[in-house]
Design a protein around this motif. Structure first.
Motif, mmCIF file in Angstrom:
data_model
loop_
_atom_site.group_PDB
_atom_site.id
_atom_site.type_symbol
_atom_site.label_atom_id
_atom_site.label_comp_id
_atom_site.label_asym_id
_atom_site.label_seq_id
_atom_site.Cartn_x
_atom_site.Cartn_y
_atom_site.Cartn_z
ATOM 1 N N PRO A 10 0.833 -1.238 0.037
ATOM 2 C CA PRO A 10 0.064 -0.053 -0.070
ATOM 3 C C PRO A 10 0.841 1.197 -0.090
ATOM 4 O O PRO A 10 2.068 1.180 0.859
ATOM 5 N N ALA A 11 0.431 2.150 -0.775
ATOM 6 C CA ALA A 11 1.097 3.439 -0.704
ATOM 7 C C ALA A 11 1.130 4.066 0.579
ATOM 8 O O ALA A 11 0.272 4.039 1.333
ATOM 9 N N GLY A 12 2.472 4.615 1.017
ATOM 10 C CA GLY A 12 2.565 5.194 2.312
ATOM 11 C C GLY A 12 3.245 4.277 3.158
ATOM 12 O O GLY A 12 3.589 4.391 4.411
ATOM 13 N N ASP A 15 6.398 5.777 4.934
ATOM 14 C CA ASP A 15 5.960 6.840 5.601
ATOM 15 C C ASP A 15 5.992 6.800 7.062
ATOM 16 O O ASP A 15 5.288 6.371 7.678
ATOM 17 N N PRO A 44 4.779 1.049 -4.750
ATOM 18 C CA PRO A 44 3.552 1.390 -3.703
ATOM 19 C C PRO A 44 2.363 1.305 -4.558
ATOM 20 O O PRO A 44 2.137 1.711 -5.944
ATOM 21 N N VAL A 45 1.142 0.896 -4.188
ATOM 22 C CA VAL A 45 0.114 0.794 -4.808
ATOM 23 C C VAL A 45 -1.130 1.728 -4.096
ATOM 24 O O VAL A 45 -1.424 1.564 -3.060
ATOM 25 N N ALA A 46 -1.542 2.765 -4.871
ATOM 26 C CA ALA A 46 -2.548 3.675 -3.896
ATOM 27 C C ALA A 46 -3.787 3.076 -3.971
ATOM 28 O O ALA A 46 -4.126 2.071 -4.889
ATOM 29 N N GLY A 47 -4.712 3.331 -2.779
ATOM 30 C CA GLY A 47 -5.928 2.574 -2.758
ATOM 31 C C GLY A 47 -6.376 2.449 -1.367
ATOM 32 O O GLY A 47 -5.644 2.734 -0.382
ATOM 33 N N THR A 48 -7.583 2.226 -1.267
ATOM 34 C CA THR A 48 -8.140 1.985 -0.035
ATOM 35 C C THR A 48 -7.912 0.332 0.516
ATOM 36 O O THR A 48 -9.273 -0.299 0.745
ATOM 37 N N TRP A 49 -6.837 0.000 0.474
ATOM 38 C CA TRP A 49 -6.995 -1.383 0.794
ATOM 39 C C TRP A 49 -7.223 -1.623 2.292
ATOM 40 O O TRP A 49 -6.754 -1.077 2.919
ATOM 41 N N ASP A 56 -9.281 1.889 -7.874
ATOM 42 C CA ASP A 56 -8.011 1.187 -7.161
ATOM 43 C C ASP A 56 -7.615 -0.039 -8.065
ATOM 44 O O ASP A 56 -6.658 -0.380 -8.152
ATOM 45 N N GLU A 59 -6.090 0.419 -11.199
ATOM 46 C CA GLU A 59 -4.712 0.866 -10.856
ATOM 47 C C GLU A 59 -3.799 -0.068 -10.598
ATOM 48 O O GLU A 59 -2.552 -0.345 -11.269
#
Length: 83
Positions: A10-12, A15, A44-49, A56, A59
């Motif tokens: 997951p993206a972030g 972070d 990184p894969v953006a999304g609401t995982w 999502d 993408e």
């Protein structure tokens, strides 16, 4: 040396303002596999995982289709569990 491994997370994940046990696990896994000689490519894969929207999922499909033929991909559980 091994072929590159594309680690989809997951993206972030990297972070420091978003610490979690899962993020720490992913980063440790990346580090340890790197120490074993694997060339790790964090993707990184953006999304609401783990509850991705249709966008999502599209993408993620785009990311997977862009990987070189025959690539090895390692998926974070939040992404893999819904697919």
């Amino acid at each position: 040396m091994y072929d590159p491994v594309h680690f989809l997370a997951p993206a972030g994940v990297d972070d420091p303002q978003r610490p979690s046990g899962g993020n720490r696990y992913d980063l440790e896994l990346l580090r340890e596999l790197g120490e074993l000689g694997y060339r790790m490519n964090l993707t990184p894969v953006a999304g609401t995982w783990p509850r991705p929207s249709d966008a999502d999922r599209r993408e993620l499909s785009r990311i997977l289709e862009a990987l070189p033929e025959g690539s090895t991909a390692l998926w974070d559980g939040l992404i893999a569990c819904v697919l």
